[in-house]
Scaffold this motif. Structure first.
Motif, short mmCIF file in Angstrom:
data_model
loop_
_atom_site.label_atom_id
_atom_site.label_comp_id
_atom_site.label_asym_id
_atom_site.label_seq_id
_atom_site.Cartn_x
_atom_site.Cartn_y
_atom_site.Cartn_z
N ASP A 76 -7.82 -0.69 -5.91
CA ASP A 76 -6.74 -0.30 -6.81
C ASP A 76 -7.07 -0.87 -8.18
O ASP A 76 -7.23 -2.09 -8.34
N SER B 36 -6.04 4.64 -7.27
CA SER B 36 -6.63 4.05 -6.08
C SER B 36 -7.91 4.81 -5.75
O SER B 36 -7.93 6.05 -5.72
N ARG C 207 -3.47 9.32 -0.25
CA ARG C 207 -2.50 8.54 0.51
C ARG C 207 -1.64 9.47 1.37
O ARG C 207 -1.19 10.52 0.91
#
Length: 766
Positions: A519, A534, A605
């Motif tokens: 990150d 990220s 994600r």
């Protein structure tokens, strides 16, 4: 020996010639005239004495007749009236001396003989002649035809000599006057002739001295006519030609000088003594010496150097030298061509071929790289063909495995075996995908990919491609590392990075593959393209030779390579693939400390990774009619079974020609064409186009083991058609078929009796 006359001027020669001619003419004339005139004077003199002698003889006839010597003496005394008569003698008819006369005060009288010679024989000779300074005349005395005796007169020639001298003097005066006139004429003539010649010679001297070649002969010479006019006209014509040639020569010299000055090649003139006589600007650029400094100096002093000295010496030898490449101490390469000129002079042409040599070497390297790339393309084509056939086999294995699993009813004793078969088939599918990616550029098939799984699957291959003296370590972070990428291209990039690390350690070392999740809000260093977000980082580190700063700056340039066998395209292609995926590749390296290449990809994600599950949900079914076309019999039979078990009516064609005939038959309705793309005789798109032309409502689904450009070359756009990639499983096939049929504008009711259950399946039974 050269004649003295040849050294005289035209004027002197002309004067001498005229004088010679005049004198010769005068001499000849004077001799002829003088001799003739003197002879005439003598003849006249003797004739006059003969008349006097006849008169005196006639007057003495009576004295001779009567023998009166006194009377004869008185008659002879009358000769005193003639001052030139010096003496006289009278002889009788018998030749005896009869009377004499002698002028008083004159020269001594001759001794008269008593009798005339020849009187006794009657052969007295008549005499008329000049004897020295005297003239003698002897003639007979005749009266009325009767001879009475002889008379002989002796006269002085003084008067005649005076007359002759006066005549000669007159001739000499006339001769001198004529000589003077001839000299004057010669002067005027030579002036008339030589003055124009001197004028022409003066013009010639002025032109040869550097005067303007537009000069001409003096005005009026050409208008004189005659030889002088012709000479002046010819001289003017010659001067005009000289002027024209002079202009051409000047133009040629200027053009040659411009050519020499503008030549990209150094041109150096060297005389027989090794002194520089010509030095153009390019020579000044190559050797760093100006023209003023070089001209007049010895070439070995202007441009020293052992290799060059040998070349300069070659310019003064007989014959021409060929081109010779000379490498200087500063790394430059000069090509020198020498040529000899008459008189021991020479010309050297020098070209700086350093860049040409480098370009030639680079071109040779590119040619070698291209040759290697062509070899790789051939291998890639072969790999693509193998992968295509392998995909057909894997389709049969994977589909059969899944169908067998369904039929096994979840028996535990069979599940392990089926899982092994299915896993091996999936690994084979991944291997086929890598072969296809190696064969040629593919269309990007971006989907969520777990990077750790990709690295894990590649670990075995990595260990197989590195040498035994290289220790391989794989460090996978236990954190989901999902990215959006084409798995085949990702594997290609990672494999290229591993191979580069292997080549950097020819003597062995350590190779580490590590995954991380970074990150950029933290303190860790990330890619330069994005300061936030990220990222999934995959690094490949080696303990090899490392790279210099210059090499590191060019490492991603196309065709740049430090390997003798490399193409220079690996890292350039990898960087392009990663950029298209939204990521970046960074490199950290130092000489002697190894290198680390890091692949940065945006992390997804909450995404799910598609996995190959042997126990799928219940596949959709249907009752439509499907025309199946596949040239591989085992795959064709298996797909037919999948469709039939799902409730579809299947018409099978083993070739495009047979399928077109079946699909065009009267009374047969076709809802969907399921066809392979690459088949012998006719491609799938060609078959579909012809069938749709005949049956516009037919839907089309393609099957193929190829992707990307290989499909595009056969007319298939992956984004615009329904395409099923091999290897596939039954549920994937059935879902795609159902989706395509459901997307039709209208649907027709079908009856099972329309077509046989396994139409024409005898051509491809499993």
């Amino acid at each position: 020996m050269r004649s003295p006359l040849r050294s005289l001027s035209i004027r002197a020669r002309l004067t001498l010639i005229i004088l010679g001619i005049t004198l010769t003419a005068l001499a000849v004339g004077f001799v002829l005239v003088g001799v003739r005139q003197v002879g005439a004077m003598r003849t006249q003199r003797l004739a006059a004495m003969g008349v006097i002698a006849e008169v005196v003889g006639d007057s003495s006839v009576s004295a001779l007749a009567f023998g009166d010597a006194e009377d004869a003496g008185e008659t002879l005394a009358l000769l005193g009236e003639f001052p030139d008569i010096e003496a006289a003698a009278l002889y009788d008819g018998d030749g005896a001396r009869f009377a004499t006369y002698a002028r008083s005060g004159g020269d001594a009288a001759p001794a008269w003989p008593e009798a005339l010679p020849g009187a006794d024989t009657g052969a007295v000779a008549i005499v008329r002649q000049v004897r020295g300074r005297r003239a003698v005349v002897r003639i007979p005395v005749v009266h009325d035809g009767e001879p009475y005796g002889w008379i002989e007169l002796v006269a002085s020639n003084a008067a005649m000599e005076r007359e002759i001298r006066s005549f000669v003097l007159t001739l000499v005066g006339i001769g001198l006057a004529l000589i003077a006139l001839s000299m004057a004429a010669a002067w005027l003539l030579q002036r008339r002739i030589t003055r124009p010649l001197h004028q022409l010679a003066d013009v010639a001297r002025r032109i040869s001295g550097g005067a303007d070649p537009s000069l001409r002969a003096p005005a009026g010479l050409a208008a004189q006519g005659g030889e002088i006019g012709a000479l002046a006209g010819g001289f003017d014509a010659m001067l005009a030609e000289l002027e024209s040639r002079a202009r051409q020569l000047v133009a040629s010299r200027e053009a040659l000088r411009a050519l020499i000055d503008g030549s990209p090649v150094a041109i150096i003139g060297i005389d027989a003594g090794g002194t520089v006589s010509l030095w153009n600007p390019r020579a000044a650029q190559i050797f760093g010496r100006g023209e003023a400094e070089a001209i007049g100096a010895r070439i070995a002093d202007v441009v020293p150097g052992e290799a060059l000295t040998v070349m300069w010496g070659g310019t003064t030898t007989e014959g021409d030298g060929g081109g010779v490449d000379v490498e200087l101490d500063d790394g430059r390469v000069l090509q020198i061509v020498t040529a000899s000129l008459p008189g021991g002079e020479g010309v050297s042409m020098v070209a700086d071929i350093t860049e040409r040599r480098r370009s030639q070497q680079a071109l040779e390297e590119r040619a070698a790289q291209l040759q290697r790339a062509q070899k790789l393309e051939v291998v890639g084509r072969l790999a693509g063909g193998v992968a295509h056939d392998f995909n057909n086999l894997l389709t049969v294995v994977m589909a059969s495995c899944q169908m067998l699993f369904v039929r096994a009813g979840g028996k535990a004793e069979l599940k392990g075996y089926l899982d092994n078969i299915h896993g091996a088939a999936q690994r084979g599918s991944a291997l086929a995908r890598r072969l296809l990616a190696f064969s040629k550029p593919q269309a990007i098939d971006a989907r969520p990919v777990e990077v750790r799984a990709v690295v894990h699957d590649l670990e075995k291959m990595v260990r197989s491609v590195v040498s035994e003296n290289v220790h391989v370590r794989v460090d996978l972070l236990d954190v989901p590392s999902i990215v959006m990428a084409d798995q085949g291209q990702l594997e290609q990039v990672l494999l290229n990075m591993v191979l580069n690390a292997r080549d950097a350690m020819p003597d062995g070392g350590a190779l580490t593959v590590r995954t991380r999740v970074v990150d950029l809000d933290s303190t860790e260093q990330g890619p330069r393209r994005s300061p936030t977000g990220s990222w999934v980082a995959v690094s490949v580190s080696d303990t090899g030779t490392g790279m210099s700063g210059e090499t590191r700056a060019r490492v991603f340039e196309p065709f740049f390579t430090t390997k003798s066998h490399g193409t220079g395209l690996g890292l350039a292609t990898a960087a392009q693939i990663v950029r298209e995926a939204g990521g970046e590749i960074t490199v950290a390296s130092k000489l002697g400390e190894g290198s680390t290449f890091t692949l940065w990809l945006p992390r997804l994600r909450g995404a799910d990774v598609i996995t190959g599950d042997l126990a799928p949900a219940a596949p959709p079914t249907g009752t439509e009619t499907v025309l199946l076309v596949e040239d591989q019999a085992d795959l064709r039979n298996l797909v037919q079974i999948m469709l039939v078990e799902a409730g579809y009516h299947v018409i099978v064609g083993s070739s495009p020609k047979e399928a077109l005939a079946l699909g065009s038959a009267a009374g047969v309705e076709i809802d969907l064409l399921l066809t392979d793309v690459v088949m012998p005789g006719m491609s799938g798109p060609q078959l579909a186009a012809e069938l749709v032309r005949r049956r516009p409502d037919v839907q089309v689904v393609y099957m193929s083991g190829y992707v990307g450009d290989a499909l595009a070359s056969h007319g298939v756009d992956e984004g615009a058609v329904a395409l099923l990639h091999k290897p596939f499983k039954p549920d994937q096939l059935l879902h795609l078929v159902r989706n395509v049929l459901d997307a039709r504008p209208t649907r027709r009711a079908r009856r099972a009796s329309d077509v046989p259950l396994f139409g024409h399946s005898d051509k491809g039974d499993a």
